[in-house]
Design an enzyme around this catalytic site. Structure first.
Site, PDB file in Angstrom:
ATOM      1  N   HIS A 147       5.190 -33.347  80.343  1.00 50.13           N
ATOM      2  CA  HIS A 147       6.000 -32.391  81.099  1.00 50.13           C
ATOM      3  C   HIS A 147       5.650 -30.953  80.707  1.00 50.13           C
ATOM      4  O   HIS A 147       5.573 -30.069  81.567  1.00 50.13           O
ATOM      5  CB  HIS A 147       7.484 -32.648  80.849  1.00 50.13           C
ATOM      6  CG  HIS A 147       7.903 -34.054  81.164  1.00 50.13           C
ATOM      7  ND1 HIS A 147       7.971 -34.539  82.441  1.00 50.13           N
ATOM      8  CD2 HIS A 147       8.262 -35.087  80.351  1.00 50.13           C
ATOM      9  CE1 HIS A 147       8.362 -35.796  82.429  1.00 50.13           C
ATOM     10  NE2 HIS A 147       8.545 -36.164  81.167  1.00 50.13           N
ATOM     11  N   ASN A 427      17.285 -13.521  66.440  1.00 48.72           N
ATOM     12  CA  ASN A 427      16.429 -14.703  66.291  1.00 48.72           C
ATOM     13  C   ASN A 427      15.092 -14.509  66.995  1.00 48.72           C
ATOM     14  O   ASN A 427      14.053 -14.986  66.520  1.00 48.72           O
ATOM     15  CB  ASN A 427      17.144 -15.934  66.855  1.00 48.72           C
ATOM     16  CG  ASN A 427      16.364 -17.192  66.620  1.00 48.72           C
ATOM     17  OD1 ASN A 427      16.223 -17.659  65.491  1.00 48.72           O
ATOM     18  ND2 ASN A 427      15.847 -17.781  67.681  1.00 48.72           N
ATOM     19  N   ARG A 430      12.720 -12.676  64.782  1.00 47.62           N
ATOM     20  CA  ARG A 430      12.239 -13.487  63.663  1.00 47.62           C
ATOM     21  C   ARG A 430      11.212 -14.528  64.083  1.00 47.62           C
ATOM     22  O   ARG A 430      10.379 -14.928  63.264  1.00 47.62           O
ATOM     23  CB  ARG A 430      13.417 -14.193  62.982  1.00 47.62           C
ATOM     24  CG  ARG A 430      14.332 -13.291  62.203  1.00 47.62           C
ATOM     25  CD  ARG A 430      15.262 -14.100  61.323  1.00 47.62           C
ATOM     26  NE  ARG A 430      16.115 -14.976  62.121  1.00 47.62           N
ATOM     27  CZ  ARG A 430      17.340 -14.656  62.520  1.00 47.62           C
ATOM     28  NH1 ARG A 430      17.849 -13.468  62.207  1.00 47.62           N
ATOM     29  NH2 ARG A 430      18.057 -15.501  63.236  1.00 47.62           N
ATOM     30  N   ASN A 433       6.824 -13.345  66.330  1.00 42.25           N
ATOM     31  CA  ASN A 433       5.582 -13.160  65.573  1.00 42.25           C
ATOM     32  C   ASN A 433       5.914 -13.366  64.095  1.00 42.25           C
ATOM     33  O   ASN A 433       6.284 -12.427  63.391  1.00 42.25           O
ATOM     34  CB  ASN A 433       5.012 -11.767  65.827  1.00 42.25           C
ATOM     35  CG  ASN A 433       3.624 -11.577  65.233  1.00 42.25           C
ATOM     36  OD1 ASN A 433       3.193 -12.337  64.367  1.00 42.25           O
ATOM     37  ND2 ASN A 433       2.916 -10.560  65.688  1.00 42.25           N
ATOM     38  N   HIS A 437       6.475 -10.696  60.944  1.00 42.40           N
ATOM     39  CA  HIS A 437       7.856 -10.731  60.439  1.00 42.40           C
ATOM     40  C   HIS A 437       7.889 -11.049  58.944  1.00 42.40           C
ATOM     41  O   HIS A 437       8.681 -10.461  58.196  1.00 42.40           O
ATOM     42  CB  HIS A 437       8.671 -11.762  61.206  1.00 42.40           C
ATOM     43  CG  HIS A 437      10.021 -12.009  60.608  1.00 42.40           C
ATOM     44  ND1 HIS A 437      10.257 -13.036  59.707  1.00 42.40           N
ATOM     45  CD2 HIS A 437      11.209 -11.366  60.757  1.00 42.40           C
ATOM     46  CE1 HIS A 437      11.521 -13.008  59.333  1.00 42.40           C
ATOM     47  NE2 HIS A 437      12.122 -12.018  59.955  1.00 42.40           N
ATOM     48  N   TYR A 445      11.831  -5.153  53.820  1.00 46.92           N
ATOM     49  CA  TYR A 445      13.265  -5.428  53.746  1.00 46.92           C
ATOM     50  C   TYR A 445      13.692  -5.857  52.345  1.00 46.92           C
ATOM     51  O   TYR A 445      14.604  -5.271  51.757  1.00 46.92           O
ATOM     52  CB  TYR A 445      13.617  -6.494  54.779  1.00 46.92           C
ATOM     53  CG  TYR A 445      15.086  -6.849  54.822  1.00 46.92           C
ATOM     54  CD1 TYR A 445      16.021  -5.993  55.399  1.00 46.92           C
ATOM     55  CD2 TYR A 445      15.543  -8.039  54.262  1.00 46.92           C
ATOM     56  CE1 TYR A 445      17.365  -6.315  55.438  1.00 46.92           C
ATOM     57  CE2 TYR A 445      16.884  -8.370  54.298  1.00 46.92           C
ATOM     58  CZ  TYR A 445      17.787  -7.508  54.880  1.00 46.92           C
ATOM     59  OH  TYR A 445      19.120  -7.817  54.903  1.00 46.92           O
ATOM     60  N   SER A 468       8.595  -0.688  62.377  1.00 45.02           N
ATOM     61  CA  SER A 468       7.992  -1.465  63.453  1.00 45.02           C
ATOM     62  C   SER A 468       7.840  -0.641  64.727  1.00 45.02           C
ATOM     63  O   SER A 468       6.789  -0.689  65.395  1.00 45.02           O
ATOM     64  CB  SER A 468       8.859  -2.709  63.721  1.00 45.02           C
ATOM     65  OG  SER A 468       8.303  -3.494  64.743  1.00 45.02           O
ATOM     66  N   HIS A 472       4.185   0.398  66.437  1.00 50.42           N
ATOM     67  CA  HIS A 472       3.888   0.002  67.814  1.00 50.42           C
ATOM     68  C   HIS A 472       3.575   1.221  68.688  1.00 50.42           C
ATOM     69  O   HIS A 472       2.622   1.192  69.484  1.00 50.42           O
ATOM     70  CB  HIS A 472       5.083  -0.758  68.408  1.00 50.42           C
ATOM     71  CG  HIS A 472       5.130  -2.196  68.017  1.00 50.42           C
ATOM     72  ND1 HIS A 472       5.636  -2.616  66.811  1.00 50.42           N
ATOM     73  CD2 HIS A 472       4.743  -3.331  68.676  1.00 50.42           C
ATOM     74  CE1 HIS A 472       5.569  -3.942  66.744  1.00 50.42           C
ATOM     75  NE2 HIS A 472       5.036  -4.396  67.848  1.00 50.42           N
TER      76      HIS A 472
END
Length: 568
Positions: A147, A427, A430, A433, A437, A445, A468, A472
């Protein structure tokens, strides 16, 4: 006959055991048995009066008791299976934490659904860094399902339709088949200079950080009276090299030589990747040397070999380890398939831009800008934006990284997770990528939390978003040749807002729909605004622009200038 049926029914009711785990169910069963006996007692009078048994009533009661017994059995088995699975999961977690580099295995033996889920959601013990385990990429597993593979076939069919439509239109317009790829040739121009720039950049990252770290480790022995001063000196030299050698020089080469967009992306993305890898190598090995200098557990500090550092520079991860889980063989057919898929995605993106973007934005750029045109532009850009998003994800995060992982026998293929099932943007960030991350989580962090003694979690999260967004926007500004902070604003404004509004406690299908709707709109805004600015830079060039004019988007005034010139 009548007495035998009555006796059997009573004996079955008395034979049902008392299970303390299900008091409600037991009481209902006992009540049914008592009621049955009462009804049978009443039925005796009915039998004596009518001379026959209500057979259908007795059979229905028997079937009801049988269904309840089956429910009891299935419930017991579910509880037993759940307890056994929890016990085995705890054993898997403990064994994975004790063995960071598990025994390599070829990916041919299929894993159970429980094992695959456990490996995808594996987390190291608290306080430890990322642990690598042998696991496949999620799409490789999903494509084994017919599927899901059909969806992949649908995208191939859409590519065939794009190709056919282009050929038919060219044949109608030109009277012949036109098979040239001017856009691809332009986008990947100056490839020899690109290759030379990449080789110089790669060799410098291979030699300079390793040499600086090796020399610094020698200064941490007991014979050196000023180890902190040496650390400050070598640290400053390393940061200067990161800023100038890897940061400034490649950008200078790209800007002065006016690299086309795709060639720019190759150099700038490799620049960012190598900077992150050099930081990871130093960040992971400096604490080991400092621990050795404090404890003196061996005659000399443990310095990684050059071969280990070289393998890390090519490995599809940004977290340094001396050893990674490896596979015993290389499947060259798998490598060829993934590289061909990358090439197919490039042609797919080419046809998306040729058929959906260039005709639309070429005509929009010649019109006067207004709100209606802006809204139509955004919604017409959603389809090409979503296709570019899917193609970029599939080509790079799945095909390209898996091809290099297979050539290097790198066994941990969790480069992404099931981000498409996300019900929150937290989420999604996280799982989209995982490679980037992990680097942001462990080196930005967590280090910020360590320096602040875990007192500034919101500030640490804000700093991660800022880093980030800036990186970018830097990549897009250099590669497109203009500054237009659309992506930065989306990251810092809507990204931060959705990160707190659509958080992890949001569950259910409606939140997944909201996440996809926001993602589609964001892609439409990005494609629309950046494409408008790209054409405005070409149609309305400035001869001697000031700094403020360079910072101001050209698309805000280009249409007015063109309409004024048309009136003249």
């Amino acid at each position: 006959m009548e007495g035998e049926d009555d006796t059997v029914l009573r004996s079955r009711c008395r034979a049902i055991p008392k299970l303390p785990t299900f008091p409600d169910l037991d009481s209902s069963l006992d009540g049914d048995c008592d009621q049955e006996q009462h009804q049978q007692g009443g039925g005796d009078n009915h039998i004596t009066s009518n001379g026959k048994i209500e057979v259908e009533h007795v059979i229905s009661k028997k079937l009801q008791l049988k269904r309840k017994a089956e429910f009891l059995k299935s419930d017991l088995m579910r509880q037993f299976d759940s307890q056994v699975n929890d016990f085995m999961d705890s054993l898997i977690e403990e064994s994975a934490s004790l063995e960071p580099a598990p025994v390599p295995a070829v990916f041919s033996p299929p894993l159970s659904d429980k094992e695959r889920s456990k490996l995808r959601h594996f987390r190291p013990p608290h306080g430890q860094g990322k642990q690598f385990v042998s696991r496949r990429s999620l799409l490789d597993e999903l494509f084994e399902v017919n599927h899901i593979r059909t969806i992949y076939h649908m995208f191939i069919a859409l590519l065939i339709l794009f190709i056919l439509s282009t050929l038919v239109v060219d044949f109608i317009d030109e009277g012949r088949l036109v098979l040239h790829f001017d856009l691809l040739v332009y986008a990947f121009g100056q490839l020899p200079l690109v290759v030379c720039t990449w080789i110089c950049m790669f060799l410098s990252v291979l030699l300079v950080p390793y040499t600086l770290f090796h020399l610094w480790s020698q200064t941490q022995s007991g014979s050196n009276r000023h180890p902190k001063l040496c650390s400050l000196l070598f640290g400053s030299v390393f940061l200067l090299y990161q800023a100038l050698g890897v940061g400034f020089l490649p950008t200078y080469v790209v800007v002065t030589n006016s690299f086309p967009p795709a060639s720019c992306f190759i150099i700038i993305l490799e620049q960012v990747r190598l900077m992150m890898k050099a930081h990871s190598f130093v960040r992971e090995n400096v604490p080991r040397v400092l621990t050795w200098a404090k404890d003196k557990t061996s005659p000399s500090p443990v310095v990684p070999q050059v071969s280990q550092y070289l393998y890390f520079l090519f490995a599809p991860t940004l977290i340094y380890r001396d050893k990674y889980p490896r596979n015993p063989v290389i499947r060259w057919g798998y490598v060829a398939t993934k590289l061909l898929q990358v090439l197919g995605c490039m042609f797919y993106a080419y046809y998306v831009f040729v058929r959906l973007c260039i005709p639309q934005f070429h005509s929009i750029s010649l019109q006067l800008f207004d709100l209606r045109a802006m809204v139509l532009c955004v919604f017409n850009s959603i389809l090409p934006g979503v296709l570019v998003l899917f193609l970029g994800f599939f080509a790079f995060l799945h095909c390209w990284l898996n091809a290099f992982a297979e050539m290097l026998r790198f066994a941990d293929r969790m480069f992404y997770k099931d981000w498409w099932n996300s019900t929150s943007f937290a989420n999604y960030y996280r799982t989209w990528n995982v490679v980037v991350h992990d680097w942001l989580y462990y080196y930005v962090y967590r280090d910020l939390l360590w320096m602040s003694q875990k007192r500034c979690r919101p500030a640490a999260m804000l700093f991660v978003f800022t880093v980030s967004a800036v990186v970018h926007e830097y990549i897009l500004a250099v590669c497109f040749g203009f500054f237009y902070p659309v992506l930065f604003c989306l990251f810092m404004c809507f990204g931060m807002m959705f990160n707190f509004i659509l958080h992890d406690q949001r569950k259910g299908p409606i939140w997944n729909i909201i996440m996809w709707t926001s993602l589609f709109l964001g892609q439409g805004v990005i494609i629309c605004l950046y494409s408008q600015e790209w054409y405005a830079q070409r149609y309305c060039p400035l001869k001697e622009p000031s700094f403020l004019e360079l910072m101001k988007p050209r698309s805000w005034s280009c249409q007015k200038l063109m309409s004024d010139s048309d009136r003249l």
